[in-house]
Design a protein around this motif. Structure first.
Motif, PDB file in Angstrom:
ATOM      1  N   PHE A   1      14.344   3.156   7.639  1.00 45.31           N
ATOM      2  CA  PHE A   1      14.073   2.150   6.620  1.00 45.31           C
ATOM      3  C   PHE A   1      13.164   2.795   5.581  1.00 45.31           C
ATOM      4  O   PHE A   1      12.108   3.335   5.917  1.00 45.31           O
ATOM      5  N   LEU A   2      13.554   2.718   4.317  1.00 49.30           N
ATOM      6  CA  LEU A   2      12.724   3.217   3.228  1.00 49.30           C
ATOM      7  C   LEU A   2      12.064   2.017   2.563  1.00 49.30           C
ATOM      8  O   LEU A   2      12.737   1.195   1.938  1.00 49.30           O
TER       9      LEU A   2
ATOM     10  N   CYS B   1       7.585  10.378   1.084  1.00 48.96           N
ATOM     11  CA  CYS B   1       6.878   9.105   0.990  1.00 48.96           C
ATOM     12  C   CYS B   1       5.379   9.344   1.194  1.00 48.96           C
ATOM     13  O   CYS B   1       4.946  10.448   1.516  1.00 48.96           O
ATOM     14  N   ASN B   2       4.589   8.284   1.024  1.00 50.67           N
ATOM     15  CA  ASN B   2       3.150   8.391   1.313  1.00 50.67           C
ATOM     16  C   ASN B   2       2.886   8.425   2.817  1.00 50.67           C
ATOM     17  O   ASN B   2       1.963   9.072   3.279  1.00 50.67           O
ATOM     18  N   GLU B   3       3.731   7.677   3.562  1.00 46.98           N
ATOM     19  CA  GLU B   3       3.560   7.587   5.010  1.00 46.98           C
ATOM     20  C   GLU B   3       4.920   7.726   5.691  1.00 46.98           C
ATOM     21  O   GLU B   3       5.888   7.103   5.263  1.00 46.98           O
TER      22      GLU B   3
ATOM     23  N   ARG C   1       0.831  -1.208   0.000  1.00 48.48           N
ATOM     24  CA  ARG C   1       0.000   0.000   0.000  1.00 48.48           C
ATOM     25  C   ARG C   1       0.859   1.249   0.000  1.00 48.48           C
ATOM     26  O   ARG C   1       0.953   1.984   0.969  1.00 48.48           O
ATOM     27  N   GLY C   2       1.553   1.488  -1.104  1.00 46.93           N
ATOM     28  CA  GLY C   2       2.331   2.714  -1.250  1.00 46.93           C
ATOM     29  C   GLY C   2       3.674   2.648  -0.565  1.00 46.93           C
ATOM     30  O   GLY C   2       4.151   1.600  -0.136  1.00 46.93           O
TER      31      GLY C   2
ATOM     32  N   ASP D   1       4.172  18.299   5.722  1.00 44.53           N
ATOM     33  CA  ASP D   1       2.960  18.064   4.925  1.00 44.53           C
ATOM     34  C   ASP D   1       2.931  16.622   4.410  1.00 44.53           C
ATOM     35  O   ASP D   1       2.779  16.355   3.211  1.00 44.53           O
ATOM     36  N   VAL D   2       3.117  15.681   5.313  1.00 48.45           N
ATOM     37  CA  VAL D   2       3.083  14.266   4.979  1.00 48.45           C
ATOM     38  C   VAL D   2       2.306  13.547   6.086  1.00 48.45           C
ATOM     39  O   VAL D   2       2.296  13.986   7.237  1.00 48.45           O
TER      40      VAL D   2
END
Length: 588
Positions: free
Chosen positions: A264-265, A303-305, A244-245, A322-323
């Motif tokens: 961790f990415l 990132c998304n999250e 999920r992203g 803004d994430v």
């Protein structure tokens, strides 16, 4: 430090949020921080006991400034902007000007696969990544170019080239290629880079076995090597089936005066990269962690999250970055945080002794140098000259502070003097320090010259003319018969031998190697430019852009020379075309 002045200033600090800036005796900002309460935070530096590193920083503080903000969020943003502007030496650890590479699939009639770092220049293109390891990006691109024959040339030639004959390009320059061919390859590349390599791997295995049965062993070996390359390029470390992203998980851990930051990415359920920072801690660990995150996402894609520890206040970060931020207490994200924290602790323990030992060695080397110089020698500038028989004479300047290179202050010079090292030294020293005086910039504590007493004399002459002889200590590096550093020489010619197993010897060797590398690299660059200089560079009205137009229009210099005047007029204005034609055809 004027303790009474500092004490009086501390009493008047407001109990409001803001940013504070610590300054040294030269008025330079050496540390920038932020605080929810300026009065309480800044007072902490001047009261109580600190570890060795913070004590050292405080010993250099001669003054401080502060800026009050309306909120802690504004203080965080201001802190980052001040760090970017002043690049203080005790904050510089978290600044990273590099950006991760991507693999870019261009949106052209005949697309190309290339490495790109800026994803904003060409928004129509498709980007895959980022690749935190640049070599991994290059290996992946090399493999993709073997598997999928996209166009390789930047500018379309008129005939097929070697890539076509090596089956690495379909040859759209000469042959018609259906649009759906490139569309299918683009789909396959997308699947491949998303980790779905089964189809291409199965196809390669079939071809390998077929080639082997046909006794085409060389071709079979090529297929085998490609399969091995796929295994090498694609990271098989699956943390959990969670597609999920994208997620980035970061934690911090402080111990023994150091701050460890582990990240961790995660992309499509795969850990794409592990980020790790271990640096001396000069302030509050949580504040340093927040500062790191803001700086990190200024130069890296969001990132998304963003997954962060549960026990920290993220309200300001949420607004600034803004994430979407998650602070899990259970589940997959909590597992990521636990893994990060465990890695941070292990990495800190593993690297602490090495980092601390290197720091202590550098400090010891600086103390040995100051004992020989008998003056403070914290900021040092080194010069080296390079030329071949007086041609392409250049000089390089490198700057070290507290034994560490300050690369933003490096300089390179084209010199007008020829064979004389003495005159070359005078020229570069004059240009450097007359400029610093004019700009009222900070002067070094000392100068190290790479050339013995002759260059020491040249340096002293110029410093005396500029009125700086008593302000800057000058010393020279003494070499042995193999051009290796064996000692130091002062301005009166007295030599000081340095033990080859001492920390000072290794520091001076690193400095000498660095300044020599800068000088020789610049010298070679000028020589290479001169060798590639064209007769067109001498034609009035022909700059780099028109030169490129002419070479491309006629497919090279030979084609241009064989072109008629009328043909050249089709590319450049008539008066320029006449001059180009005359220069190319004039008789000796």
């Amino acid at each position: 430090m004027d303790k009474d002045y500092i004490k009086a200033k501390l009493l008047n600090l407001p109990e409001e949020p803001g940013s504070y800036q610590m300054k040294d005796c030269h008025g330079e900002i050496i540390y920038v921080g932020k605080a929810k309460n300026l009065h309480a935070r800044v007072n902490q530096y001047f009261t109580g006991a600190h570890d060795f590193k913070t004590t050292k920083m405080v010993s250099e503080i001669e003054d401080f400034d502060f800026i009050v903000t309306r909120s802690e969020k504004e203080a965080l943003v201001l802190e980052i902007n001040l760090i970017k502007k002043h690049r203080p030496k005790y904050n510089i650890m978290f600044i990273d000007d590099s950006t991760y590479p991507y693999i870019k699939l261009t949106k052209e009639t005949y697309p190309r696969l290339v490495i790109a770092r800026d994803t904003k220049k060409d928004r129509k293109a498709k980007y895959f990544g980022p690749f935190p390891n640049p070599s991994a990006a290059k290996d992946t691109l090399k493999l993709l170019n073997q598997l999928y024959p996209f166009r390789r040339c930047v500018h379309m030639p008129s005939k097929v080239c070697l890539y076509y004959h090596m089956h690495l390009c379909l040859g759209p320059c000469e042959y018609k290629i259906e649009e759906n061919v490139y569309e299918q390859m683009a789909e396959q590349v997308t699947k491949f880079l998303n980790g779905d390599t089964k189809e291409v791997a199965d196809d390669l295995r079939k071809k390998m076995f077929a080639a082997s049965e046909a006794m085409e062993y060389e071709k079979a070996n090529e297929y085998k090597n490609t399969l091995l390359a796929i295994d090498k390029v694609i990271d098989k470390q699956m943390i959990e089936v969670d597609r999920r992203g994208s997620k980035d998980a970061f934690v911090y851990y402080s111990d023994r005066g150091y701050l460890a930051i582990q990240g961790f990415l995660v992309r499509n359920g795969t850990v794409l990269s592990k980020e790790f920072q271990l640096q001396p801690l000069y302030g509050d660990a949580l504040e340093a962690f927040q500062t790191f995150l803001v700086q990190y996402y200024e130069t890296h894609p969001k990132c998304n999250e963003l997954v962060l520890p549960y026990d920290m206040d993220v309200s300001d970060l949420q607004e600034v970055l803004d994430v979407k931020i998650f602070q899990p207490q259970r589940g997959y994200r909590k597992q990521l945080i636990d893994m990060c924290l465990e890695n941070a602790k292990q990495q800190l323990d593993l690297k602490f002794d090495v980092v601390e030992h290197q720091y202590e060695k550098t400090q010891e080397a600086m103390e040995q140098l100051e004992a020989i110089a008998q003056v403070p020698f914290r900021r040092i500038e080194l010069f080296d000259n390079s030329h071949i028989s007086g041609a392409f004479t250049v000089a390089a300047l490198v700057v070290y502070e507290d034994g560490k290179p300050v690369k933003k202050d490096y300089r390179k010079y084209k010199l007008h003097t020829k064979n004389s090292d003495f005159d070359s030294m005078k020229e570069v020293v004059y240009r450097r320090y007359s400029r610093l005086l004019e700009e009222q910039s900070r002067l070094p504590d000392g100068i190290l010259v790479d050339g013995g007493f002759v260059q020491i004399e040249a340096t002293l002459q110029i410093l005396e003319e500029l009125g700086l002889k008593d302000k800057i200590k000058v010393m020279g590096l003494v070499k042995d018969d193999h051009h290796n550093t064996r000692g130091l020489m002062d301005e009166w010619g007295e030599e000081f031998d340095i033990a080859k197993d001492s920390n000072l010897f290794f520091l001076l060797t690193r400095m000498q190697d660095e300044v020599h590398k800068q000088a020789i690299t610049f010298h070679r660059l000028l020589r290479r430019k001169a060798q590639t200089k064209s007769i067109l560079d001498e034609v009035e009205g022909v700059g780099p852009k028109r030169k490129k137009q002419l070479i491309n229009a006629f497919h090279g210099f030979t084609g241009l020379k064989n072109a008629s005047l009328e043909e050249i007029k089709q590319v450049v204005p008539e008066d320029v075309a006449i001059r180009v034609y005359d220069v190319l055809h004039e008789e000796s």
